[in-house]
Each structure stands twice: as structure tokens, then as C-alpha cells.
Design a protein around this motif. Sequence first.
Motif, PDB file in Angstrom:
ATOM      1  N   GLY A 355      62.988 -62.720   3.873  1.00  0.00           N
ATOM      2  CA  GLY A 355      62.358 -64.007   4.170  1.00  0.00           C
ATOM      3  C   GLY A 355      60.997 -63.902   4.816  1.00  0.00           C
ATOM      4  O   GLY A 355      60.426 -64.898   5.221  1.00  0.00           O
ATOM      5  N   GLN A 356      60.456 -62.700   4.908  1.00  0.00           N
ATOM      6  CA  GLN A 356      59.127 -62.567   5.525  1.00  0.00           C
ATOM      7  C   GLN A 356      58.029 -63.112   4.623  1.00  0.00           C
ATOM      8  O   GLN A 356      57.179 -63.864   5.064  1.00  0.00           O
ATOM      9  CB  GLN A 356      58.841 -61.100   5.810  1.00  0.00           C
ATOM     10  CG  GLN A 356      59.121 -60.669   7.214  1.00  0.00           C
ATOM     11  CD  GLN A 356      58.435 -59.362   7.547  1.00  0.00           C
ATOM     12  OE1 GLN A 356      57.584 -59.303   8.396  1.00  0.00           O
ATOM     13  NE2 GLN A 356      58.817 -58.300   6.873  1.00  0.00           N
ATOM     14  N   CYS A 357      57.989 -62.666   3.382  1.00  0.00           N
ATOM     15  CA  CYS A 357      56.856 -63.094   2.542  1.00  0.00           C
ATOM     16  C   CYS A 357      57.284 -64.186   1.570  1.00  0.00           C
ATOM     17  O   CYS A 357      58.396 -64.186   1.047  1.00  0.00           O
ATOM     18  CB  CYS A 357      56.215 -61.908   1.840  1.00  0.00           C
ATOM     19  SG  CYS A 357      57.302 -60.914   0.854  1.00  0.00           S
ATOM     20  N   SER A 358      56.358 -65.099   1.327  1.00  0.00           N
ATOM     21  CA  SER A 358      56.692 -66.324   0.591  1.00  0.00           C
ATOM     22  C   SER A 358      57.181 -66.089  -0.844  1.00  0.00           C
ATOM     23  O   SER A 358      58.151 -66.735  -1.254  1.00  0.00           O
ATOM     24  CB  SER A 358      55.504 -67.273   0.555  1.00  0.00           C
ATOM     25  OG  SER A 358      54.586 -66.990   1.535  1.00  0.00           O
ATOM     26  N   PRO A 359      56.555 -65.223  -1.641  1.00  0.00           N
ATOM     27  CA  PRO A 359      57.022 -65.112  -3.028  1.00  0.00           C
ATOM     28  C   PRO A 359      58.486 -64.686  -3.130  1.00  0.00           C
ATOM     29  O   PRO A 359      59.244 -65.237  -3.925  1.00  0.00           O
ATOM     30  CB  PRO A 359      56.102 -64.050  -3.637  1.00  0.00           C
ATOM     31  CG  PRO A 359      54.902 -64.031  -2.772  1.00  0.00           C
ATOM     32  CD  PRO A 359      55.390 -64.349  -1.403  1.00  0.00           C
TER      33      PRO A 359
END
Lengths: 451, 355
Positions: A355-359
Motif C-alpha cells: 500500500g505504499q505506492c499508488s499504482p
Amino acid sequence: MGRKLLLDKANVPGIRSFEVYRREGGYRSVEKALKMSEADIVEEVKKSGLRGRGGAGFPTGMKWSFIAKPEGVPRHLVVNADESEPGTFKDRYLMEFIPHILIEGMIVSSFALGSNVSYIYIRGEYAWIVDILEEAIAEAKQHGFLGNNILGSGFNCEIYVQRGAGAYICGEETALIESLEGKRGNPRIKPPFPAVKGVWERPTVVNNVETIAAVVPIINEGGEEYAKIGVGKSTGTKLISACGNINKPGIYEIDMTISVEEFIYSDEYCGGIPNGKKLKACIPGGSSVPILPANLLLTTAKGEKRMMNYESLADGGFATGTMMGSGGFIVMDEDQCIVRHTLSLARFYHHESCGQCSPCREGTGWMEKILKKIEYGKGEIKDIDLLWDIQRKIEGNTICPLGDAAAWPVAAAIRHFRDEFEWHVLNPEESQKRNYGLAHYADPIHVPSAV
Amino acid sequence: MAEEVKAPPANFKVTIDNITIEVAPGTTVLNAARQIGGDVAPPAMCYYSKLQGSGGKCRTCLVEVAAGSTADPRPMPKLVPSCRTNVMDGMVVKNITSERVIDARNGVVEFLLLNHPLDCPICDQAGECHLQDLGYSHGKEGTRYEFERRTFEKEDIGPYIQLHMTRCILCYRCTYVADQLTDKRVHGILDRGDHAEISTYISKAIDNDFSGNMIDVCPVGALTDKTFRFKNRVWFTKPIDAHRDCDNPKCCGKATLWLRGDDVYRVTTRKDEWGEVQSYDGKPGWICNTCRFDKKKTSDWVIEGPTKINRHSVIAQGHYENGVIPKDTTKEVMGGRAPKLLMDIHSVSEVNPNK
């Protein structure tokens, strides 16, 4: 029958104990390595051509040579035993039945890397293996192979086992390091690489269990001898965990010169497909690598026989090839539904995205929902194109390879089995009639009726 | 003959979108682009220069490195986050000149908006929202997402802040504020993936002197000022730079007052053109909760003057300081008489009749 280096003593009664393992020639590599220089050991590993067995296949000797050596700063070896890739279960076998081969490999590797404190980061679900490893460590220590002044060489080494809390992402080396430090298992942004700043901000090498175990025969027999096994840049032996629609699922140690066809159909290995069914597809390297249909699985893009090695499996790139990955070999017969399998994988990667990076955070969930829609006969043709576009926007744009791992199975499934996706769309009633007994998929699909 | 060792140049030359600039070694691509300014600077939703370790997560600042350096001019195969990638001497970067970058950024905007409601008309961040700006510059006219969005109950975290998790894009900035600026961190990220949420540890409230800065770093309307919520729209208020002699040593005492008439509606940190808190003497200008929430009279502050704002900003609407109001000539042309309405709409309409 191919040569076995890791599992050759697997069937010796009591091999889990130090006495039996030692009697069978165990810990010879430690005695030999401690008389060598650190650089010579790294050189032997380089000569062996050993590639990381965790999935990426990066040359191990080269990885070791990257480790920074600032004056007065401790270094660490971390063994990645967070074996969470669906379809991959080889390390578990190695640790459970021959734990001393890992400990022996770790002592040699720690000496080569200058690590006085090394760690085994193991997935929490392997709870019983933790006890086995700790017992093996205690035995090795008791016999002078661990602790202070190992075999009078002046080299000190301690090994600690650290349990993970059950997250797939913690198998990614920087997330593993974060978790090992007691933090939330989120991948770090590279650079700096672990070889410069790893555990406790100290130079660190993270290697897979099988990789470290392979150091034992390399030191015992020499790197050049090890490199003679296998073919090309796929040297040595490889553990393959085979599962799916095969007669003999299990762990096999192969020397990477056999063909995929031989591996699936010969009695020595998988023993063919049950009930004489036809081969439909296979994921040869763990769930994250692209699936291949039968025709491309048995023959490369060049029209040659597909072999069980890094180069042959990757022949032609992802358009016609796949990856050796971690060696999780999943076979599917003609009755298997590719859409359903892809949904199952998408569900897994959605669940495990940190869940850290949006994609990755948003894209994996979106892909799962669309696949669910298609699988349950509510899809439209445009959904297949949308899926393709989403995976394209995830791949390569994320912090860690989990984004790629989620995107590749979807991309390969559409690339090779688009007609099956279209069948689901064009035959919604028949799609809905099929019952796999998957109660957890029975929750309603929230699709507005207007769309 | 010994190999000649060349000393690294004092400055690195980097070319971004065909504009070459010299920057100090250690500068990130994003900050080099910011030195050029304008559209060459990639957008950033999670990076915040004053918060150590921030950046790299939202992926809006991805750029294409067409040449790694003079020494190794090979291009980088993947797009890289400009906020976490340092420049090298001779590096060639493509931002808005790269179709790959624009395509990837469009994708990121779409991903960010999957679970972010377009409730700009009622959101307190409207007019100051980075995602709103990003959506305008890189978004599509419609969404391809047709599933139910995630929703959360609003949560009061302490006396001053309300969390609208539904709007949160998990940029992590507020958790960095908590880590680096406040004494008692009680909130963080719970769960993972698209279930992840910002929340407080076992229902504890955020209660410390600098918690209000979390509101300022939030790029969207997820963390809102409870003393300002729904009181006004940002473009109806007038920003004024002001300072006061604050006795909190960590507080810089320099703030922006948002006025309507003579009433102070809210107090924020002063922000630069990138929406980040301005630095004073090299230190970020964070303000304490007393200045932010308790000093709501103009007499509490020494007024410096109007805040400089971009004339394209929505905040500039209605603030034509030197604007000339067109002269009303109706009376003149009518010989001094006021115009007489020919028809009163209320007398003929059944809607809202003038009774």
C-alpha cells in the motif's frame, strides 16, 4: 538421473541431527573455507556461476562483491526464508529435513562476507521449522562451528532466527530488512542498496535459502566443478517445487539440462498428467512469472525444445517466454480455467500489496475486481482491454517488484488466453453456472447496473 | 603511469526538458527541476522537502532518464521517481517532453482518484488541493472505475483535527510530521494495500503542540482544521503574512492569516510556490498549535502585508488589489436617474414568490 548436490543425503535416516550430518561429510566446507581468504571464497562462488535461487537469478558472487566494507562497520548476512510465493515450497523442505546444510552454508558465507552476526528471516507460518533451525544452530554451536573462535580460526559468528508475521512483501529484500529491524514491512526506495545500507544501516547481503545451501558443494568441490553441472549461465542444480495437475507433485533437484517436456512427463520427475488429460498451461517459476500455453511451454520461440534453465525459459521475452523464477512449477491440465486462476492470483497480490505506492495499492485491487466481474459472467469485452491497460500502468512504475509480480500474470493470461476471457464475456450464463466451491468468492460484485 | 584521478566537478550539469542547469552534487532531479521552475518541475504528492525520508511513494513525479551521466550515458530502463533520484553530471532527464512520463502520470492520477471522492465543492481543501491541480493537468474527463469506493467514518483525532480517511491518498506526509516534528507520535498507517488507513494508536487522540502542521502537509482534504471546517471557502478569504513573538522555541511565529473582512478565519504556515512550508534561516517554518488555533484576532499578530500568490491560483480570485472597477455609467446616461426595473421576477414566478 541427474546429479544431486543439496538433496543427495535427504533420505539418510536422522540427517536432521548434527551427528548424522557430520558423519555424512557435513561441515567439511567450513573447515576448508576457514583456511581460505574471504576474497578466495567470493572468487570460488563467482567461478561457480551460481545465480540467486530466490527468483531474480542475479549472480551471487557478483552480489557478494558489491558489499561495502567501511572501516569498523559490521556487515551482515541475511537469509531470506520468507518463502511466500504461491507454488514455491522448496526452501521449506530443505530447512525442515536438512537444516544443517543451511547453517553450514551460512557459516561459510558469513566468513566470506565478514559477517559476525547473521540472520535467518523465516516466514511466520513455518513455525515448526524455526524450532528445527534453532536446534541445528545450538548443535553447531555446541560442536564449535558457531560462536566465538570457530574451529580456532579466530572467526566469530552467531546466527539468529527471526520470524516474520506472515506478509508476502517481507520476501522483498528491503521490506525484509525493515521487518527484521522490527518495523512495518514496507519496501525501501533504492538506492541506497542493502549492500551499502541494509540491516541497522550496515552493509548487508540478502540471499535465498537455496542459494546459501548451494555454497556448501561449491566450496567442497570448487567453483569450476560446480559450473560444469548445468548449461550456459544456468550452472549447478536447481530445486523445483512441482505442483498442480501432475501425478507426482514434490521437490525435485534438477541439473537444468533436462527439457520441460521430460520434467513434466518422465517418471523420474512429475510423472505426467493425471487421467491422461492434455497439458494446457504452466507457470514454471512461481505465481508471479508469466504463464505459458502448452505449445510455447514445450517449444521456444526459436522452435527448439524448451529446457529447464534460465535462458531457455526466458527465450523470446515475455511474448513467447517466461522466467525460471523461484522454481515453483505449477502445471494446469485442459480442464483448468485460466480466468479463474488469474483471478486467484490477482486476489493474492491485491491482498499482499503493502500500500505504499499508488499504482500497486490501487491497481491490484482494481484488477481483482474486473477479473471477478469477468469470471462471474458480468464482464464486457472492454474490461479485457481495461485489464491490459491497468497492468501496463502498474508494471515498472512501483517501488518494488510486487507491482510487476501482480501485473505479469494478468498480462500473460490475456496475451495467451484472450479467447478464454472473451468466452466468459460472451457466455455469461455458462460462466455463472460453474461452481468451484469457492465460498469466499461468493460475495456480491458491486457493479452498478447502469454501466 | 598512474591513472589520473579527476576530482568531481563542483557542480553537476543536468538537462531537464532540454533546459540545462548546474546544481550541487546531491541535488535530486526534482529539486533541480524546481530550480528551473514552471512545468519542468514534476508534480509531487508525497514528497515534502522539509520532511526527511518523504517521497518515492505516490509515483506522480516519475521521470525518464534519457542519459544517466556523461561517464555512463546509457538511459535508465524504468521511469524513476525524481524526488528520490540524485542528479549525475551530464544527466539528461525528460519530464513533460516524454510521452512515457505523461502516460504513466495519467495512470497514477487515475489510480489516485479511484478511492478519492471528487467532493471538491464541499471539501475544505478545495482551491489548495494538489490532487485537484494534478487532476486538471493530467486527469481524464471520466473514470473507468465502476466499483464501489472505499469509505470510512470521519474521525476526530484530537481537539483540532478531523480525519476524512475517505479522501486520504496515503502519502505518509502526516506520519513523517508526527515522527519528526511532534513529541508524541500516536498515529500511523494501519493495515495494508488499499485497506490501509491512517489512524491513531488504540483510539488515542493526537495531542501535542505541533500537530496542526499535519493539516498543512496533507496534499488533499483528508486532514482538516476543525476550527475552520465549513466556515468559508478559501477563495473568499484573503491571505495576509503576519508574525508574532511566540514563546515556543520550535515555533517560527511567522504565519499566514486568512481573513474575511477583519475576521481571522484560519492561521496556517507560510507556504512556498510548491505548497511546502517556507524556510526561514534554513529552518522549516512550522508553527505551534497556540499560534494556529488560539490566536484568531488580528491584534494578536503583527501584520506584514498581503501574501504573494500566483495569479493563476484560485485563491487569487476576488483579490484584484490594483484592479480598476469599471465605472457604472447608467445614472449618467439616464440623466442622473436610477434605472427602474421593468419587471420584478418575483411577481411573475411561482418559485420562491416574493410574499
